[in-house]
Scaffold this active site. Structure first.
Site, PDB file in Angstrom:
ATOM      1  N   MET A 289      43.201  22.046  46.350  1.00  0.00           N
ATOM      2  CA  MET A 289      43.047  21.282  47.644  1.00  0.00           C
ATOM      3  C   MET A 289      42.173  20.033  47.019  1.00  0.00           C
ATOM      4  SD  MET A 289      42.859  24.144  50.634  1.00  0.00           S
ATOM      5  CE  MET A 289      41.745  25.298  49.294  1.00  0.00           C
TER       6      MET A 289
ATOM      7  N   CYS B 221      53.041  17.303  47.848  1.00  0.00           N
ATOM      8  CA  CYS B 221      52.192  16.676  48.674  1.00  0.00           C
ATOM      9  C   CYS B 221      52.838  15.518  49.640  1.00  0.00           C
ATOM     10  CB  CYS B 221      51.089  15.684  47.652  1.00  0.00           C
ATOM     11  SG  CYS B 221      50.136  14.715  48.651  1.00  0.00           S
TER      12      CYS B 221
ATOM     13  N   ASN C 266      53.518  30.708  48.751  1.00  0.00           N
ATOM     14  CA  ASN C 266      52.311  29.732  49.291  1.00  0.00           C
ATOM     15  C   ASN C 266      52.545  29.720  50.647  1.00  0.00           C
ATOM     16  OD1 ASN C 266      51.222  26.454  49.160  1.00  0.00           O
ATOM     17  ND2 ASN C 266      49.683  28.248  49.452  1.00  0.00           N
ATOM     18  N   GLY C 267      51.600  29.632  51.621  1.00  0.00           N
ATOM     19  CA  GLY C 267      51.701  29.085  52.786  1.00  0.00           C
ATOM     20  C   GLY C 267      51.413  30.141  53.971  1.00  0.00           C
TER      21      GLY C 267
ATOM     22  N   GLY D  76      45.114  28.723  50.175  1.00  0.00           N
ATOM     23  CA  GLY D  76      44.531  27.689  50.182  1.00  0.00           C
ATOM     24  C   GLY D  76      43.462  27.672  51.276  1.00  0.00           C
ATOM     25  N   ARG D  77      44.111  27.264  52.494  1.00  0.00           N
ATOM     26  CA  ARG D  77      42.942  27.201  53.655  1.00  0.00           C
ATOM     27  C   ARG D  77      42.496  28.575  54.158  1.00  0.00           C
ATOM     28  NH1 ARG D  77      47.336  24.820  57.297  1.00  0.00           N
ATOM     29  NH2 ARG D  77      48.355  26.306  56.327  1.00  0.00           N
TER      30      ARG D  77
HETATM   31  C1  LIG Z   1      42.681  19.406  52.033  1.00  0.00           C
HETATM   32  C2  LIG Z   1      44.090  19.951  51.367  1.00  0.00           C
HETATM   33  C3  LIG Z   1      44.149  19.388  50.074  1.00  0.00           C
HETATM   34  C4  LIG Z   1      45.328  19.647  49.311  1.00  0.00           C
HETATM   35  N1  LIG Z   1      45.503  19.291  48.307  1.00  0.00           N
HETATM   36  C5  LIG Z   1      46.622  19.653  47.102  1.00  0.00           C
HETATM   37  C6  LIG Z   1      46.728  19.119  45.961  1.00  0.00           C
HETATM   38  O1  LIG Z   1      45.656  18.608  45.351  1.00  0.00           O
HETATM   39  N2  LIG Z   1      47.834  19.616  45.197  1.00  0.00           N
HETATM   40  C7  LIG Z   1      48.652  20.597  45.696  1.00  0.00           C
HETATM   41  O2  LIG Z   1      49.443  20.867  45.211  1.00  0.00           O
HETATM   42  N3  LIG Z   1      48.449  21.030  46.862  1.00  0.00           N
HETATM   43  C8  LIG Z   1      47.513  20.584  47.756  1.00  0.00           C
HETATM   44  N4  LIG Z   1      47.223  20.894  49.126  1.00  0.00           N
HETATM   45  C9  LIG Z   1      48.313  21.962  49.440  1.00  0.00           C
HETATM   46  C10 LIG Z   1      47.866  23.381  49.250  1.00  0.00           C
HETATM   47  O3  LIG Z   1      47.694  23.559  47.698  1.00  0.00           O
HETATM   48  C11 LIG Z   1      48.947  24.443  49.948  1.00  0.00           C
HETATM   49  O4  LIG Z   1      50.093  24.426  49.382  1.00  0.00           O
HETATM   50  C12 LIG Z   1      48.947  24.481  51.423  1.00  0.00           C
HETATM   51  O5  LIG Z   1      47.617  23.982  51.861  1.00  0.00           O
HETATM   52  C13 LIG Z   1      49.490  25.722  52.015  1.00  0.00           C
HETATM   53  O6  LIG Z   1      48.703  26.669  51.750  1.00  0.00           O
HETATM   54  P1  LIG Z   1      47.862  27.434  52.576  1.00  0.00           P
HETATM   55  O7  LIG Z   1      48.508  27.975  54.073  1.00  0.00           O
HETATM   56  O8  LIG Z   1      47.595  28.825  51.970  1.00  0.00           O
HETATM   57  O9  LIG Z   1      46.634  26.577  52.922  1.00  0.00           O
HETATM   58  C14 LIG Z   1      46.113  20.744  49.901  1.00  0.00           C
HETATM   59  C15 LIG Z   1      46.208  21.194  51.229  1.00  0.00           C
HETATM   60  C16 LIG Z   1      44.991  20.744  51.674  1.00  0.00           C
HETATM   61  C17 LIG Z   1      44.616  21.501  53.193  1.00  0.00           C
END
Ligand SMILES: Cc1cc2nc3c(=O)[nH]c(=O)nc-3n(C[C@H](O)[C@H](O)[C@H](O)COP(=O)(O)O)c2cc1C
Length: 349
Positions: free
Chosen positions: A17, A101, A200-201, A224-225
């Site tokens: 992230m 992204c 993921n998600g 992630g979040r």
């Molecule tokens: C603030 C933020 C920054 C992120 N930056 C990246 C990144 O640099 N590379 C990437 O592959 N995904 C990035 N993502 C996506 C996350 O890796 C992940 O795929 C997405 O948040 C869904 O997963 P989650 O529901 O567990 O958060 C980012 C997400 C957020 C919220």
């Protein structure tokens, strides 16, 4: 990736992230119960790029004891190959390519999720990178650009290039973060790919994590979040995988975590400006404070100075009540997470 999969349980991975999962964040997460591996924020790669010093620290100074993958984003093959070769000479577990992204500025440059509109280019980039990377080469993708029906075609390309691991964020690029995840697409990937697939998600706690694993059949979970909001999530899932009861952190535990995160990131900031640091911390606090009782979330949005910040944290967190396992149902920040728990009645899971 296969060499670092844990035996006997699914893998647990911290999602990359931007502006969050840097070296100080990795260190703090390692103390809360580390994931099995980390992935760096993406290195932007183009003709004039050089590898970003701050991001490199999460590789060169990673003392968490857990491997780290280096993630790249870009659409220019010679530049990606050059950067992959440089990164491969460093202590990385592998090189990951971002195909997810959704930021308009990234997609406009035909990078990240924007590449999913152009399968021929994806094919060419994967072919070139596979040839150039002798070690582990992995991909993090969404399930299509506009429609999950695109995913079957993408999987065909991924299969062609013998990638070593595939992480699937179960949404299309156009869905951004605003829908439930398509767990059935992740299952398609598990069935189509020879390599391990990581789901993921929307895994926000043990129940949703287990549901995503069950619905997808994936070899692991990337979070992630949910890990910003609940940094104990990996320790909790590990306990559940072992048949134990997941530890339940209290508000006071969260206060300790926030203070530690503040101090660790402050210590690593080259030109530390207290009020700017508060603004930076508020990005994580948006997830941490979300849905907690009282006016914590509201007051935190208005914090300007370290005194405001710590005062608000102490007022709302300095007590022993257990933290809620999940964000509120209908949450706009964790949109559609509850669909994982009732896949048939709430649309795509
Ligand atoms: C603030 C933020 C920054 C992120 N930056 C990246 C990144 O640099 N590379 C990437 O592959 N995904 C990035 N993502 C996506 C996350 O890796 C992940 O795929 C997405 O948040 C869904 O997963 P989650 O529901 O567990 O958060 C980012 C997400 C957020 C919220």
């Amino acid at each position: 990736m296969r060499e670092i999969l844990p035996t006997g349980r699914p893998a647990l991975v911290l999602a990359p992230m931007q502006d969050v999962t840097d070296l100080p964040f990795m260190r703090v997460m390692a103390r809360r119960g580390a994931p099995d591996w980390f992935v760096t924020e993406y290195f932007r790669v183009h003709r004039d790029s050089c590898l970003h010093g701050t991001l490199l620290r999460s590789i060169l100074e990673n003392e968490t004891g857990r491997p780290v993958f280096a993630q790249m984003i870009g659409g220019d093959l010679p530049s990606l190959v050059r950067s992959a070769r440089q990164l491969a000479g460093m202590p990385v577990a592998g090189i990951d390519l971002n195909l997810g992204c959704p930021a308009p500025i990234v997609c406009r440059k035909n990078a990240g999720g924007g590449l999913l509109r152009d399968l021929e280019t994806v094919n060419r980039l994967l072919g070139g990178l596979r040839e150039a990377i002798a070690g582990s080469f992995t991909v993090k993708t969404r399930v299509g650009y506009a429609d999950p029906g695109e995913f079957a075609g993408l999987l065909e390309i991924f299969r062609r290039h013998a990638i070593d691991g595939l992480t699937v964020h179960g949404r299309t690029v156009m869905e951004r973060y605003a829908t439930p995840v398509h767990a059935e697409c992740i299952r398609m990937a598990v069935e189509a790919m020879v390599c391990p697939v990581i789901a993921n998600g929307n895994a926000v706690d043990c129940t949703t994590g287990l549901a995503l694993l069950e619905q997808s059949g994936a070899a692991g979970l990337m979070i992630g979040r949910g890990a910003i909001r609940n940094p104990w999530i990996f320790a909790q899932l590990r306990a559940v995988f072992a048949g134990l009861t997941a530890p339940v952190p209290s508000h006071r535990d969260l206060l300790g975590h926030v203070i530690e995160l503040y101090e660790e990131t402050a210590r690593e900031t080259r030109r530390f400006v207290p009020d700017s640091h508060v603004q930076r911390m508020k990005k994580s606090l948006a997830y941490i404070s979300h849905g907690l009782q009282g006016r914590f979330e509201y007051e935190m949005r208005r914090a300007q100075t370290p005194a405001d910040f710590f005062g608000i944290c102490r007022t709302h967190l300095d007590h022993d009540a257990p933290l809620p396992a999940q964000p509120p149902v209908g949450s706009k920040l964790f949109c559609g997470f509850e669909a994982l728990l009732a896949p048939t009645s709430q649309g795509p899971a």
